[in-house]
Structure formats: structure tokens, C-alpha cells
Design a protein around this motif. Structure first.
Motif, PDB file in Angstrom:
ATOM      1  N   VAL A   1     -13.683   9.363   9.300  1.00  0.00           N
ATOM      2  CA  VAL A   1     -13.757   7.903   9.380  1.00  0.00           C
ATOM      3  C   VAL A   1     -12.366   7.391   9.750  1.00  0.00           C
ATOM      4  CG1 VAL A   1     -14.318   5.776   8.161  1.00  0.00           C
ATOM      5  CG2 VAL A   1     -15.539   7.894   7.593  1.00  0.00           C
ATOM      6  N   PRO A   2     -12.164   6.976  11.004  1.00  0.00           N
ATOM      7  CA  PRO A   2     -10.830   6.540  11.427  1.00  0.00           C
ATOM      8  C   PRO A   2     -10.454   5.186  10.856  1.00  0.00           C
ATOM      9  CG  PRO A   2     -12.410   6.199  13.192  1.00  0.00           C
ATOM     10  CD  PRO A   2     -13.149   6.890  12.088  1.00  0.00           C
TER      11      PRO A   2
ATOM     12  N   VAL B   1      -3.135  -2.922   6.685  1.00  0.00           N
ATOM     13  CA  VAL B   1      -3.510  -1.830   5.787  1.00  0.00           C
ATOM     14  C   VAL B   1      -2.790  -2.022   4.457  1.00  0.00           C
ATOM     15  CG1 VAL B   1      -3.495   0.666   5.420  1.00  0.00           C
ATOM     16  CG2 VAL B   1      -3.781  -0.248   7.740  1.00  0.00           C
ATOM     17  N   LEU B   2      -3.550  -2.075   3.380  1.00  0.00           N
ATOM     18  CA  LEU B   2      -2.995  -2.226   2.039  1.00  0.00           C
ATOM     19  C   LEU B   2      -3.041  -0.876   1.332  1.00  0.00           C
ATOM     20  CD1 LEU B   2      -1.947  -4.105  -0.241  1.00  0.00           C
ATOM     21  CD2 LEU B   2      -4.343  -4.444  -0.908  1.00  0.00           C
ATOM     22  N   MET B   3      -1.884  -0.411   0.872  1.00  0.00           N
ATOM     23  CA  MET B   3      -1.797   0.889   0.181  1.00  0.00           C
ATOM     24  C   MET B   3      -1.749   0.660  -1.327  1.00  0.00           C
ATOM     25  SD  MET B   3      -1.628   3.102   2.717  1.00  0.00           S
ATOM     26  CE  MET B   3      -0.809   4.607   2.164  1.00  0.00           C
ATOM     27  N   ALA B   4      -2.609   1.354  -2.052  1.00  0.00           N
ATOM     28  CA  ALA B   4      -2.639   1.242  -3.513  1.00  0.00           C
ATOM     29  C   ALA B   4      -2.641   2.645  -4.103  1.00  0.00           C
ATOM     30  CB  ALA B   4      -3.880   0.467  -3.960  1.00  0.00           C
ATOM     31  N   GLY B   5      -2.330   2.729  -5.379  1.00  0.00           N
ATOM     32  CA  GLY B   5      -2.350   4.042  -6.020  1.00  0.00           C
ATOM     33  C   GLY B   5      -1.726   4.033  -7.389  1.00  0.00           C
ATOM     34  N   LEU B   6      -1.944   5.112  -8.121  1.00  0.00           N
ATOM     35  CA  LEU B   6      -1.352   5.259  -9.437  1.00  0.00           C
ATOM     36  C   LEU B   6       0.118   5.624  -9.317  1.00  0.00           C
ATOM     37  CD1 LEU B   6      -4.100   7.269 -11.351  1.00  0.00           C
ATOM     38  CD2 LEU B   6      -3.773   4.797 -11.258  1.00  0.00           C
ATOM     39  N   GLN B   7       0.816   5.522 -10.405  1.00  0.00           N
ATOM     40  CA  GLN B   7       2.228   5.923 -10.429  1.00  0.00           C
ATOM     41  C   GLN B   7       2.345   7.432 -10.228  1.00  0.00           C
ATOM     42  OE1 GLN B   7       3.409   4.505 -14.264  1.00  0.00           O
ATOM     43  NE2 GLN B   7       3.429   2.351 -13.663  1.00  0.00           N
TER      44      GLN B   7
ATOM     45  N   ASP C   1      -7.605  -5.224   6.562  1.00  0.00           N
ATOM     46  CA  ASP C   1      -8.724  -4.564   7.241  1.00  0.00           C
ATOM     47  C   ASP C   1      -9.045  -3.241   6.552  1.00  0.00           C
ATOM     48  OD1 ASP C   1      -8.959  -6.315   9.818  1.00  0.00           O
ATOM     49  OD2 ASP C   1      -6.826  -5.867   9.633  1.00  0.00           O
ATOM     50  N   GLU C   2      -8.024  -2.632   5.957  1.00  0.00           N
ATOM     51  CA  GLU C   2      -8.192  -1.370   5.239  1.00  0.00           C
ATOM     52  C   GLU C   2      -7.450  -1.446   3.909  1.00  0.00           C
ATOM     53  OE1 GLU C   2      -9.883   1.299   5.998  1.00  0.00           O
ATOM     54  OE2 GLU C   2     -10.096   1.429   8.181  1.00  0.00           O
ATOM     55  N   THR C   3      -8.112  -1.006   2.849  1.00  0.00           N
ATOM     56  CA  THR C   3      -7.457  -0.854   1.546  1.00  0.00           C
ATOM     57  C   THR C   3      -7.584   0.621   1.164  1.00  0.00           C
ATOM     58  OG1 THR C   3      -8.074  -3.103   0.886  1.00  0.00           O
ATOM     59  CG2 THR C   3      -7.386  -1.591  -0.855  1.00  0.00           C
ATOM     60  N   LEU C   4      -6.459   1.335   1.248  1.00  0.00           N
ATOM     61  CA  LEU C   4      -6.473   2.774   1.032  1.00  0.00           C
ATOM     62  C   LEU C   4      -5.878   3.127  -0.327  1.00  0.00           C
ATOM     63  CD1 LEU C   4      -5.287   4.057   4.540  1.00  0.00           C
ATOM     64  CD2 LEU C   4      -7.627   3.664   3.733  1.00  0.00           C
TER      65      LEU C   4
ATOM     66  N   GLN D   1     -12.959  -2.356  -9.160  1.00  0.00           N
ATOM     67  CA  GLN D   1     -12.105  -3.487  -9.537  1.00  0.00           C
ATOM     68  C   GLN D   1     -11.451  -4.180  -8.343  1.00  0.00           C
ATOM     69  OE1 GLN D   1      -9.445  -3.059 -12.868  1.00  0.00           O
ATOM     70  NE2 GLN D   1     -10.606  -1.378 -13.753  1.00  0.00           N
ATOM     71  N   ILE D   2     -11.074  -3.391  -7.332  1.00  0.00           N
ATOM     72  CA  ILE D   2     -10.326  -3.950  -6.208  1.00  0.00           C
ATOM     73  C   ILE D   2     -11.146  -3.967  -4.924  1.00  0.00           C
ATOM     74  CG2 ILE D   2      -8.217  -3.730  -4.810  1.00  0.00           C
ATOM     75  CD1 ILE D   2      -7.720  -4.448  -7.743  1.00  0.00           C
ATOM     76  N   GLY D   3     -11.898  -2.893  -4.717  1.00  0.00           N
ATOM     77  CA  GLY D   3     -12.640  -2.736  -3.466  1.00  0.00           C
ATOM     78  C   GLY D   3     -11.781  -2.014  -2.450  1.00  0.00           C
ATOM     79  N   ILE D   4     -12.060  -0.731  -2.222  1.00  0.00           N
ATOM     80  CA  ILE D   4     -11.260   0.047  -1.284  1.00  0.00           C
ATOM     81  C   ILE D   4     -12.146   0.507  -0.116  1.00  0.00           C
ATOM     82  CG2 ILE D   4      -9.686   0.845  -3.073  1.00  0.00           C
ATOM     83  CD1 ILE D   4     -11.110   3.538  -3.017  1.00  0.00           C
ATOM     84  N   THR D   5     -11.501   0.824   0.996  1.00  0.00           N
ATOM     85  CA  THR D   5     -12.248   1.282   2.170  1.00  0.00           C
ATOM     86  C   THR D   5     -12.084   2.772   2.407  1.00  0.00           C
ATOM     87  OG1 THR D   5     -10.372   0.758   3.613  1.00  0.00           O
ATOM     88  CG2 THR D   5     -12.031  -0.960   3.303  1.00  0.00           C
TER      89      THR D   5
END
Length: 485
Positions: free
Chosen positions: A91-92, A103-109, A214-217, A238-242
Motif C-alpha cells: 500500500v503506497p 504525513v503525520l508520524m506518531a509512535g511510542l517513546q 493525508d497519511e497518519t503513520l 483513538q487517533i485514526g491511522i492509515t
């Protein structure tokens, strides 16, 4: 990455060897091994149950193909189901012509999110997409400096407003800057957080609503196994990721994350991190990953790695040199360094069908031999590199090179002799003859970097269970007209 899982699955195929066909009775032992393999790889329990049920149904209902052994047919069924579980296709990232992709980057510590942000930017830049990085992590000391340093390393600009600014405002102004300058893709790096930290989760949700990405990774550590899938589902709810990026896939992760994320969270894996270097990011292809898990290699990824490093014009010149016996030590050194740029020897070997079973000791030995070759070539003069005959006829030159590289004269003599044999073989190939490969690094004190003991990996070149004895190789070479690696 999947060594333990691959070994376990191989024992499952053995349960069906020697059988005439797949039946309800003989498939149970194989299924039991597959189930155990997946559980030990830390795959989610429900995913394992569904997987085994699907494989059992398809295996019992499969038509027996003439000339195909039951174990081979079962491997095909497992392969197809692995592809299905991991998402079927790549999925590109979203891209719309004339519009800035956000593009929004999220993640744990501690998952390597900031590094993954830079890796993604470099990957996109190789695709001729202009990028801007936005630093919104105002909480972790030196997080902004880290992103700026990475940005300079990959030649991608970084937008930042210091550690006293509001993260939401930094993200908003960063996206506006990218749109104003006509930048193709803007990647917003956010602070690492815990899913139980509601204030930080609320901030992330606020950033998302403000910049409408457009993308939440979600960047996920593959070492966490099936927990990675649960984390992905939590963030998705909780956030909605793609999509997700799995990092540290080159470590001793057991594979549970790759096999669980899509099924549990519903979010596709879009990229995987396969090393610490900023170039070590690959698009995730379920079919290629399934092949790696089953020890079949991944030739397509290997070709793509080579295409990134190889200039077509240079490759054509090199081919011409090889076939006309003008290939010299300088050219050989270029090839060694090219392979280094593609990654570790172990990483490359695992992408080649039949080579995935080489032990760590064998791979380390291969790495050592390549370094020895490079050291000896570096101790040669330009004229000696260009004309190996000088070394073949001069013991004093060989002694000087041995002394300068820290090795023995017999090692240098072996390198020169094998190199000359290889050149002669290449010339014969250019004339339409296909002699046996002399083994550039085989025998003597040099060893073979591809397979210790100068024996091909199991099943290589059609030898069931491994290499044929030396004498048998020679006979087959004369009879069939081709050599072995």
C-alpha cells in the motif's frame, strides 16, 4: 529476522515428505508444527487460529497437481495464506499531483520514530519527491537537534520553531510553509508518547485535526511481537491511522508483529526498517515477506537494492570488461564496495534463494574474507591492480603486499591465482562457453564468502540437500555444460 520461524516451518514440510498426497490424517502433524511455529514467533493467538483453519481447509480441498509433491503443495498454500494475512499487496503513500501530501508520524517513546521520519524522507527523495521535515517534539531533549542533523545528512530541509513553541502551531506553520514553497511532501515528526498518557494523545489528535494529514503513520517496534498489533489498534481507535512502519526488523524479532498488525488493527504495514542507517527503509510487500519467511529469498528486493546503487552506463562498461578479460583489481574493488553499499553480506545472502540457511558463523567468515581481499588490493600499486600478471610473476611484489596488508604471501598468491582463473572463465563465457566457476575465494586460506567449506547452500543449483561432492561436480559440469557457484 525470521530464522526461528523459518526453521520451525521447515520441520512442518518434512512431515509431508514421502507422502503420496495431502490427506486429513497426514496433514495434522504438519499443521501442528505450523501452529507451534507461529505461536513461538509471538503471532496473535486469534490470528494463529484463523490462519490454521484456513490452511487446513484449503489443503484438504486442494487438487493434487501432477508432478508436485504434497510438501511442495502445502508450502504453496501456506505462502498464499501468509500473503493474505499480511495484506496481499503493498500500500503506497498517498500522492496527488499538484497537491502537497501531508504525513503525520506518531509512535511510542523509543521506537525510532525520529530516525524513521528521516528514513521516509530519504526514500521519497529517491523517488524524486521534494520533502520538508517539521520538528514538533519539544519535550525530548535534543529531539529537534537530532532531526536537524538527520535532515542535513540526507539533504532535506527541517522546519522548527524551537522547544518553547506550541507543537500544534509548529505543525500548522510547517505545513503552510511547505504548501507556499510548492514542496511535494511534508512529514511532521511528533513527540513519542504512551497510549495511556491521555494529555499527549489529545495533543496528537489536535495536531491531526489542525493539519488534516493525508497519511497518519504509526512507528512500531517489531521487537514487541504481537503487542505491536495491539498498540496499532489502540492508536487506530483513538487517533485514526492509515498505516504502520515496523522498525528493527533486522534484529532478533520473531516475526509476530509483521504477521499480526494487519489482521488485528486493520491498518496496513507500509514500510519496514531493516537497519540503523538512514537508507535502511523498505516498502513492505506481503508476498516478498512471505517468501523470506519460507526461506525462498527475495530477488525483487535484491534487484531494487542493486538498481539504487548501480549506474547503468557503468554496469555496461563493467560487463564489457568482464567478457573481454580486461576486468582488473580496481574493478573488483568497486564491486566489493558496491556490495557494501547495498548492505551487509548476511542481509544480501538472505535475499538470494537457497542462501538463507547460511549460519551466522559462515556469514561472519564471509565478511572477514571480503575485508581481507579489500585490504590486500588496497596494498597494491595502481599498476599492479591494472595488471595482475605483474603479481603472478613477482614474489617480491606479493611479499610487499602481504606485509602492507597484514597477511601472508600465500594469501596474496591465492587471491591473484583465483582472480586470473575468474578472468579466463569470464572471457570464455563471452565467447559462448560456460566453464565451471573456479571459486574466487574457495579453498586454501581464503575460504568462500558465500558458503563456508566451499559448499553451496542446501538445494542450490538443484543438488538436493546441498552440494554434490567435488568429483561429482566435475562430471556434471562436463555433461551439463554449466558450473556451480
Amino acid at each position: 529476522m525470521f530464522d526461528a520461524l523459518s526453521d520451525r516451518l521447515e520441520s512442518a514440510w518434512k512431515k509431508l515428505r514421502g507422502q503420496d498426497k495431502i490427506s486429513e490424517s497426514n496433514i495434522q502433524d504438519a499443521l501442528r508444527e505450523v501452529r507451534r511455529a507461529l505461536l513461538e514467533a509471538d503471532v496473535n493467538l486469534q490470528v494463529v487460529k484463523d490462519f490454521i483453519a484456513e490452511v487446513e481447509t484449503k489443503a484438504q480441498g486442494a487438487e493434487v497437481i501432477a508432478g508436485v509433491r504434497p510438501d511442495q503443495q502445502f508450502i504453496k498454500i501456506v505462502h498464499d495464506e501468509l500473503v493474505q494475512v499480511m495484506g496481499e499487496e503493498n500500500v503506497p503513500l498517498a500522492e496527488e499531483e499538484g497537491k502537497t501530501t501531508v504525513v503525520l508520524m506518531a509512535g511510542l517513546q523509543g521506537t525510532g520514530k525520529t530516525t524513521a521520519t528521516a528514513k521516509l524522507a530519504l526514500h521519497l527523495r529517491k523517488l524524486n519527491r521534494s520533502c520538508l521535515l517539521v520538528a514538533t517534539d519539544v519535550y525530548r531533549p535534543a529531539a529537534i537537534d537530532q532531526l536537524i542533523t538527520l535532515g542535513k545528512q540526507i539533504d532535506v530541509p527541517v522546519f522548527e520553531m524551537g522547544s518553547d513553541a506550541n507543537p500544534v502551531e509548529i505543525a500548522r506553520q510547517g505545513v503552510e510553509r511547505a504548501r507556499a514553497e510548492g514542496i511535494n511532501t511534508v512529514i511532521v515528526d511528533t513527540a513519542g508518547r504512551l497510549q495511556i498518557d491521555q494529555d499527549m494523545m489529545a495533543e496528537l489528535a489536535n495536531i491531526k485535526s489542525t493539519i488534516a494529514p493525508d497519511e497518519t503513520l504509526l512507528v512500531v517496534d517489531a521487537m514487541t511481537g504481537q503487542e505491536a498489533a495491539n498498540l496499532t489498534r489502540t492508536f487506530h481507535d483513538q487517533i485514526g491511522i492509515t498505516g504502520a512502519i515496523l522498525t528493527k526488523m533486522d534484529g532478533d524479532s520473531r516475526g509476530g508483529a509483521a504477521l499480526s498488525v494487519r489482521q488485528i488493527s486493520g491498518a496496513p504495514i507500509k514500510f519496514i526498517g531493516v537497519g540503523e542507517k538512514v537508507e535502511a527503509l523498505q516498502p513492505f510487500y506481503p508476498d516478498r515477506m512471505a517468501s523470506r519467511i519460507l526461506g525462498m529469498g527475495d530477488v525483487l528486493t535484491l534487484v531494487e537494492k542493486a538498481q539504487e546503487e548501480i549506474d547503468i552506463a557503468d554496469a555496461e562498461k563493467m560487463q564489457e570488461k568482464m567478457l573481454s578479460a580486461k576486468f582488473d583489481f580496481t574493478d573488483f574493488l568497486k564491486q566489493l564496495r558496491l556490495m557494501k553499499n547495498m548492505g551487509s553480506l548476511g542481509g544480501i545472502m538472505k535475499l538470494i534463494p537457497g542462501m538463507g540457511k547460511l549460519s551466522d558463523d559462515q556469514l561472519k567468515q564471509g565478511e572477514t574474507q571480503l575485508k581481507r581481499c579489500e585490504a590486500m588490493i588496497n596494498s597494491m600499486t595502481k599498476q599492479e591492480r591494472k595488471d595482475p600478471e605483474l603479481l603472478a610473476s613477482s614474489p617480491s611484489r606479493r611479499r610487499r603486499i602481504a606485509s602492507g596488508s597484514g597477511y601472508r604471501e600465500p594469501d596474496v598468491s591465492k587471491l591473484v591465482a583465483d582472480f586470473q582463473k575468474m578472468r579466463a572463465m569470464m572471457q570464455q563465457m563471452g565467447q559462448g562457453n560456460f566453464p565451471g566457476m573456479p571459486g574466487m575465494f574457495g579453498g586454501g586460506g581464503m575460504g568462500n564468502p558465500l558458503a563456508a567449506g566451499n559448499r553451496p547452500a542446501p538445494g542450490w543449483r538443484g543438488y538436493p540437500g546441498g552440494a554434490a561432492p567435488a568429483k561429482k561436480k566435475k562430471k556434471e559440469k562436463k555433461k551439463k555444460g554449466f558450473g556451480t557457484l
